[in-house]
Design a protein around this motif. Structure first.
Motif, mmCIF file in Angstrom:
data_model
loop_
_atom_site.group_PDB
_atom_site.id
_atom_site.type_symbol
_atom_site.label_atom_id
_atom_site.label_comp_id
_atom_site.label_asym_id
_atom_site.label_seq_id
_atom_site.Cartn_x
_atom_site.Cartn_y
_atom_site.Cartn_z
ATOM 1 N N GLN A 79 27.500 42.498 43.358
ATOM 2 C CA GLN A 79 28.376 44.164 42.612
ATOM 3 C C GLN A 79 29.995 43.591 43.577
ATOM 4 O OE1 GLN A 79 25.919 47.219 42.158
ATOM 5 N NE2 GLN A 79 25.472 46.737 40.245
ATOM 6 N N THR A 80 29.238 43.956 45.147
ATOM 7 C CA THR A 80 29.864 43.452 45.998
ATOM 8 C C THR A 80 30.987 42.694 45.901
ATOM 9 O OG1 THR A 80 28.635 45.651 47.813
ATOM 10 C CG2 THR A 80 30.735 43.927 48.815
ATOM 11 N N VAL A 81 30.832 41.366 46.370
ATOM 12 C CA VAL A 81 31.332 40.467 45.793
ATOM 13 C C VAL A 81 32.018 39.818 44.484
ATOM 14 C CG1 VAL A 81 31.194 38.123 45.115
ATOM 15 C CG2 VAL A 81 29.779 39.157 47.326
ATOM 16 N N ALA A 82 31.316 40.983 43.804
ATOM 17 C CA ALA A 82 31.957 40.845 42.332
ATOM 18 C C ALA A 82 33.711 41.571 42.702
ATOM 19 C CB ALA A 82 31.750 41.226 41.282
ATOM 20 N N ARG A 83 33.387 42.906 43.162
ATOM 21 C CA ARG A 83 34.616 43.666 43.377
ATOM 22 C C ARG A 83 35.714 43.449 44.356
ATOM 23 N NH1 ARG A 83 31.817 47.426 45.329
ATOM 24 N NH2 ARG A 83 32.841 47.682 47.619
ATOM 25 N N ALA A 84 34.624 43.038 45.511
ATOM 26 C CA ALA A 84 35.963 42.289 46.172
ATOM 27 C C ALA A 84 36.883 41.131 45.223
ATOM 28 C CB ALA A 84 35.492 41.322 47.150
ATOM 29 N N LEU A 85 36.279 40.283 44.432
ATOM 30 C CA LEU A 85 37.083 39.372 43.780
ATOM 31 C C LEU A 85 38.084 40.167 42.929
ATOM 32 C CD1 LEU A 85 34.613 36.864 43.528
ATOM 33 C CD2 LEU A 85 36.184 37.053 45.061
ATOM 34 N N GLU A 86 37.409 40.824 42.404
ATOM 35 C CA GLU A 86 38.667 41.342 41.375
ATOM 36 C C GLU A 86 39.822 42.327 42.156
ATOM 37 O OE1 GLU A 86 38.415 45.277 38.300
ATOM 38 O OE2 GLU A 86 36.533 44.733 39.254
ATOM 39 N N LEU A 87 39.337 42.445 43.016
ATOM 40 C CA LEU A 87 41.022 43.309 43.945
ATOM 41 C C LEU A 87 41.450 42.324 44.500
ATOM 42 C CD1 LEU A 87 39.137 46.193 46.198
ATOM 43 C CD2 LEU A 87 40.731 46.460 43.518
ATOM 44 N N GLY A 88 41.741 40.850 44.774
ATOM 45 C CA GLY A 88 41.823 39.939 44.963
ATOM 46 C C GLY A 88 41.186 39.071 46.351
ATOM 47 N N ALA A 89 40.493 38.867 46.312
ATOM 48 C CA ALA A 89 39.556 38.429 47.715
ATOM 49 C C ALA A 89 39.972 37.192 46.618
ATOM 50 C CB ALA A 89 38.676 38.816 47.507
ATOM 51 N N ARG A 90 39.065 35.880 47.759
ATOM 52 C CA ARG A 90 38.358 34.640 47.159
ATOM 53 C C ARG A 90 37.302 33.958 48.349
ATOM 54 N NH1 ARG A 90 43.071 33.946 50.048
ATOM 55 N NH2 ARG A 90 42.943 31.904 51.351
ATOM 56 N N HIS A 91 36.762 33.283 47.620
ATOM 57 C CA HIS A 91 35.623 32.726 48.117
ATOM 58 C C HIS A 91 35.802 31.938 49.131
ATOM 59 C CE1 HIS A 91 32.013 33.609 45.954
ATOM 60 N NE2 HIS A 91 32.854 33.791 45.002
ATOM 61 N N ILE A 92 35.687 31.520 50.539
ATOM 62 C CA ILE A 92 36.179 29.934 50.972
ATOM 63 C C ILE A 92 35.499 29.541 51.749
ATOM 64 C CG2 ILE A 92 38.470 31.588 51.503
ATOM 65 C CD1 ILE A 92 37.300 32.510 54.112
ATOM 66 N N VAL A 103 27.442 36.033 51.458
ATOM 67 C CA VAL A 103 28.459 35.430 50.875
ATOM 68 C C VAL A 103 29.861 35.679 51.613
ATOM 69 C CG1 VAL A 103 30.226 35.401 48.197
ATOM 70 C CG2 VAL A 103 27.704 35.450 48.614
ATOM 71 N N VAL A 104 30.456 34.137 52.169
ATOM 72 C CA VAL A 104 32.175 34.354 52.477
ATOM 73 C C VAL A 104 33.187 34.645 52.312
ATOM 74 C CG1 VAL A 104 33.206 33.399 54.982
ATOM 75 C CG2 VAL A 104 30.951 32.687 54.916
ATOM 76 N N LEU A 105 34.089 35.592 52.526
ATOM 77 C CA LEU A 105 34.935 35.291 51.129
ATOM 78 C C LEU A 105 36.381 35.740 52.342
ATOM 79 C CD1 LEU A 105 33.592 38.437 48.816
ATOM 80 C CD2 LEU A 105 34.214 36.235 48.130
ATOM 81 N N ALA A 106 37.358 36.005 51.471
ATOM 82 C CA ALA A 106 39.119 36.370 51.991
ATOM 83 C C ALA A 106 39.326 37.057 51.861
ATOM 84 C CB ALA A 106 39.626 34.926 52.506
ATOM 85 N N ASP A 107 40.868 37.733 52.236
ATOM 86 C CA ASP A 107 41.502 38.796 51.843
ATOM 87 C C ASP A 107 42.490 38.233 50.893
ATOM 88 O OD1 ASP A 107 43.083 38.952 53.074
ATOM 89 O OD2 ASP A 107 42.655 40.615 55.040
ATOM 90 N N PRO A 108 43.270 38.829 50.644
ATOM 91 C CA PRO A 108 44.450 38.405 49.381
ATOM 92 C C PRO A 108 45.113 37.603 50.199
ATOM 93 C CG PRO A 108 44.525 40.510 48.872
ATOM 94 C CD PRO A 108 43.327 40.038 50.199
#
Length: 252
Positions: A79-92, A103-108
């Motif tokens: 859920q945390t990953v999905a919320r971040a992606l919905e707000l504009g984050a992406r997998h890296i 799970v490694v993500l990056a902000d916009p």
């Protein structure tokens, strides 16, 4: 005399957009302070603000610090990953292995952060922001422990971690090998002399705190040439023993 970690500063090409991402994601209040610019006020025990400053420089390379966010279950992690992606984050991909659970993500704007799998014992008693994970030496962990008055909560195999006596995230340093520098630090600390939150620090108090940090191993940034051109009114620019930039707030 001592100091507190007042804010974690982000350089941003679009500071309002980036501030809104983190405000929505963390649920923190966004303010437009005439002294501090765009600032997020923590809604939990994190203990420091997030501050967003405009820059025209583009991000190059991996940041030297990032958030490790905690999860209470695999579903909560998803859920945390999905919320971040919905707000504009992406997998890296930063070299993580397939069998690793985080799970490694990056902000916009490409600033890295991790969503840690449930059951992580090191972050078990931490809130949503479990840690601010930094690239750094054992010595720099010792420096920041003394600078902030935070006790060491981990010191093993050249890895160190500190934490405020009042709780909040751990601040960790992974030890060698250190990543090469790629331009200026896009994330860095703002320190305030103790008592700054309730009463402005005087010039003499600020000078005393700067002198104390110099004694502990910091350097003046304008003297070393690190980050020249990023001087801000009301702040003394410095660098820790690893060369990471930070500022000490002066009179307000």
């Amino acid at each position: 005399m001592g100091c507190q970690l007042f804010a974690l500063c982000f350089d941003a090409n679009q500071p309002l957009d980036l501030a809104r991402f983190w405000s929505d994601f963390l649920g923190w209040e966004l303010t437009d302070d005439p002294r501090d610019g765009l600032t997020l006020l923590p809604g939990d025990d994190t203990g420091f603000r997030l501050r967003f400053l405009p820059t025209e420089e583009r991000k190059t390379g991996q940041n030297r610090m990032h958030f490790d966010l905690t999860s209470t279950s695999l579903e909560n992690q998803r859920q945390t990953v999905a919320r971040a992606l919905e707000l504009g984050a992406r997998h890296i991909d930063v070299g993580q292995l397939p069998e690793e659970g985080h799970v490694v993500l990056a902000d916009p704007e490409g600033n890295e952060f991790c969503v840690i799998e449930p059951g992580n014992n090191f972050l078990a008693d931490c809130g949503f922001i479990g840690a601010l994970a930094c690239d750094g030496s054992q010595d720099v962990g010792y420096f920041w422990s003394k600078a902030l008055g935070f006790p060491l909560v981990w010191d093993q195999d050249q890895e160190t971690a500190i934490r405020s006596p009042h709780g909040g995230p751990k601040i960790t340093w992974g030890g060698p090998p250190l990543a090469p520098r790629t331009g200026r630090d896009r994330l860095r600390f703002d320190l305030a002399p103790s008592g700054h939150g309730s009463a402005p620090a005087g010039d003499s108090e600020t000078r005393a705190e700067v002198d104390r940090l110099l004694f502990l191993g910091a350097t003046r940034r304008d003297a070393t040439g690190i980050g020249v051109g990023r001087r801000e009114p009301g702040r003394t620019a410095m660098a820790d023993p690893d060369g990471n930039e930070f500022s000490v707030l002066t009179s307000r």
